[in-house]
Design an enzyme around this catalytic site. Structure first.
Site, short mmCIF file in Angstrom:
data_model
loop_
_atom_site.label_atom_id
_atom_site.label_comp_id
_atom_site.label_asym_id
_atom_site.label_seq_id
_atom_site.Cartn_x
_atom_site.Cartn_y
_atom_site.Cartn_z
N SER A 1 16.28 3.50 -4.63
CA SER A 1 15.99 5.23 -4.56
C SER A 1 15.43 5.89 -3.20
O SER A 1 15.93 7.10 -3.68
CB SER A 1 14.50 4.77 -5.32
N SER B 1 5.55 6.76 -2.10
CA SER B 1 4.39 7.87 -1.00
C SER B 1 4.29 8.87 -0.48
O SER B 1 4.04 9.50 0.63
CB SER B 1 4.50 6.98 0.40
N THR C 1 -3.36 1.80 2.20
CA THR C 1 -3.28 2.95 3.24
C THR C 1 -4.72 3.74 3.34
O THR C 1 -5.37 3.51 2.74
CB THR C 1 -2.55 4.21 1.91
N TYR D 1 -1.99 9.28 -4.85
CA TYR D 1 -1.25 8.20 -4.45
C TYR D 1 -2.35 7.12 -3.37
O TYR D 1 -2.04 5.96 -3.87
CB TYR D 1 -0.76 8.85 -3.08
N LYS E 1 -2.72 3.04 -4.70
CA LYS E 1 -3.36 1.66 -4.18
C LYS E 1 -4.10 1.48 -4.07
O LYS E 1 -4.17 0.56 -4.20
CB LYS E 1 -2.60 2.95 -2.13
N PHE F 1 -2.48 3.63 9.55
CA PHE F 1 -2.78 4.98 9.13
C PHE F 1 -1.37 5.92 9.18
O PHE F 1 -0.72 5.24 8.48
CB PHE F 1 -4.03 5.14 10.22
N ASN F 2 -1.26 6.67 10.47
CA ASN F 2 -0.32 7.52 10.60
C ASN F 2 1.04 6.59 11.20
O ASN F 2 0.47 6.67 12.30
CB ASN F 2 -0.52 8.50 10.79
N LEU G 1 4.99 14.79 10.46
CA LEU G 1 4.33 15.46 11.53
C LEU G 1 5.51 15.07 11.95
O LEU G 1 5.97 15.51 12.52
CB LEU G 1 3.37 15.71 11.71
N ALA H 1 -3.47 21.43 1.11
CA ALA H 1 -4.23 21.19 0.73
C ALA H 1 -4.70 20.10 0.38
O ALA H 1 -4.05 18.48 0.53
CB ALA H 1 -4.28 21.20 -0.92
N1 UFG Z 1 1.26 18.56 10.26
C1 UFG Z 1 1.23 19.88 9.97
N2 UFG Z 1 2.76 21.05 10.10
C2 UFG Z 1 4.13 19.26 8.81
C3 UFG Z 1 3.44 18.64 8.52
C4 UFG Z 1 2.18 17.91 8.77
O1 UFG Z 1 0.72 20.28 10.81
O2 UFG Z 1 4.63 20.47 9.12
C5 UFG Z 1 -0.16 17.87 10.52
C6 UFG Z 1 -1.08 17.92 8.79
O3 UFG Z 1 -2.19 18.76 8.37
C7 UFG Z 1 -1.33 17.04 8.52
C8 UFG Z 1 -0.68 15.95 10.00
O4 UFG Z 1 0.10 16.95 10.63
O5 UFG Z 1 -2.88 17.33 9.40
C9 UFG Z 1 -0.06 15.13 9.93
O6 UFG Z 1 0.47 14.94 8.65
P1 UFG Z 1 1.34 13.38 7.25
O7 UFG Z 1 1.89 13.96 6.43
O8 UFG Z 1 2.43 13.35 8.43
O9 UFG Z 1 0.29 12.56 7.96
P2 UFG Z 1 -1.03 12.20 6.85
O10 UFG Z 1 -2.49 12.67 7.81
O11 UFG Z 1 -0.84 13.61 6.24
O12 UFG Z 1 -0.43 11.72 5.72
C10 UFG Z 1 -0.29 9.33 5.99
C11 UFG Z 1 -0.11 8.45 6.10
C12 UFG Z 1 -0.12 9.20 4.37
C13 UFG Z 1 -1.44 8.45 3.93
C14 UFG Z 1 -2.59 9.10 4.67
C15 UFG Z 1 -4.02 8.81 4.37
O13 UFG Z 1 1.67 9.49 5.46
O14 UFG Z 1 1.27 8.36 3.87
O15 UFG Z 1 -2.04 9.59 5.75
O16 UFG Z 1 -4.46 9.72 4.54
F1 UFG Z 1 -1.77 8.73 2.45
#
Ligand code: UFG
Length: 320
Positions: A34, A74, A114, A138, A142, A166-167, A185, A277
């Site tokens: 999927s 996810s 996560t 999400y 988990k 983490f990331n 990101l 958000a």
């Molecule tokens: N960000 C931007 N621009 C973008 C995408 C992301 O500024 O286009 C910022 C986000 O605001 C964040 C950072 O980059 O501050 C990292 O964002 P990601 O979306 O890459 O990752 P997250 O930290 O939001 O999420 C990760 C995992 C999730 C998990 C989470 C745990 O990908 O699966 O950590 O808190 F749930």
């Protein structure tokens, strides 16, 4: 060991499957494709193209030494808009898996949990003893699965380990990140460098951090995969162990974009956009417990190196 890898055609699952095969394990992948890709399944690994709900009983009846359970929904944003997809797809499906493992006497489980189970941290770095108060569906799903695993381990003798990622970033040769909907990101920034996107949006530059952008703990997917191998070795009957996996190093969004500029040589235009958000300002792992108990240590901690591996993968996908 003979191991079933659910979600083994996805990003982290495919890298883990590849490392397991290299370590001499026999691997079968169960994936409904999927979000995964059949060509991400390592050579010599059998792919059962089916969902857990339909196929898990039949597959586990073959007899396995363990399951590594990656298959999941996810996307944090989607989980808020369509919670049923996450409660059904993550929690109900994982319960089906646990019951099938019990029925067929499968002794070991390594589960992809996560950092989102913790929510907004009171203290950084985040240890496993931190309160679990997920701020999105999400993370809540988990965490619910983690609770279910704890009770199955206690009641039925399952040897279980949950790894709280983490990331995750980087790639392993031909195994890397290619999501239909990309929200992360580093892949987004690399899409700009490869010409698939014009610019990147920085979600807020007024956070309480040194440069005003959010700080995250980027862990190389190969280091993460290697923690799974160690978790398998250390899993103990009747116990459910939980470990955070990160570098313990935080990098800001601006630092990530700068590293991508350095690695790709592309100017990568960036605009400041409103905060997203549900984003906490800082998420950094304490992986002390994994280091002490699993003997695991991240080896690929340099941000530019992580980005370089992801960039090589991105270019290989474009045939460039
Ligand atoms: N960000 C931007 N621009 C973008 C995408 C992301 O500024 O286009 C910022 C986000 O605001 C964040 C950072 O980059 O501050 C990292 O964002 P990601 O979306 O890459 O990752 P997250 O930290 O939001 O999420 C990760 C995992 C999730 C998990 C989470 C745990 O990908 O699966 O950590 O808190 F749930």
């Amino acid at each position: 060991m003979k191991l079933l890898v659910t979600g083994g055609a996805g990003y982290v699952g495919s890298v883990c499957a590849a490392r397991l095969v290299e370590s001499g394990h026999e691997v079968v992948v169960l994936d409904d494709l999927s979000t995964g890709h059949a060509d991400a399944v390592p050579d010599g690994v059998r792919l059962v193209e089916a969902g857990i709900d339909d196929a898990i009983g039949g597959v586990l009846a073959e007899g396995f030494d363990g399951v590594l359970h990656f298959a999941a929904k996810s996307l944090v944003g989607e989980s808020m808009q369509d919670p049923a997809k996450y409660w059904q797809g993550n929690v109900v499906t994982s319960l089906r898996l646990l019951d099938a493992m019990r029925e067929h006497g499968t002794p070991r489980l390594v589960f992809s949990s996560t950092a989102a189970t913790y929510g907004e941290p009171e203290q950084v770095p985040i240890a496993e003893t931190a309160p679990t108060r997920p701020t999105n569906t999400y993370g809540a799903t988990k965490l619910a699965i983690d609770h279910a695993i704890t009770s199955y381990a206690a009641a039925h003798g399952l040897a279980a380990v949950s790894l709280r990622y983490f990331n995750v970033a980087g790639a392993y040769g031909r195994f890397g990140e290619r999501h239909g909907v990309e929200t992360h990101l580093i892949p987004i920034v690399l899409q700009v460098a490869s010409g698939r996107r014009d610019r990147v949006q920085v979600y807020g530059d007024d956070w309480p951090t040194d440069d005003g952008t959010c700080i995250r703990d980027y862990i190389h997917v190969v280091d993460l995969a290697d923690a799974h191998l160690r978790a398998l070795e250390h899993a103990t009957a009747g116990e459910h162990r939980i470990y955070n996996l990160g570098n313990g190093l935080g990098f800001s969004v601006k630092q990530v974009i700068d590293a991508c500029r350095e690695v790709t040589g592309h100017p990568i235009p960036a605009d400041v956009a409103p905060r997203r958000a549900g984003d906490p300002a800082v998420l950094v792992a304490s992986s002390e417990k994994a280091r002490a108990e699993l003997g695991w240590k991240p080896e690929r901690v340099d941000l530019a190196g992580i980005v370089r591996d992801a960039w090589d993968f991105t270019r290989s996908q474009q045939g460039a």
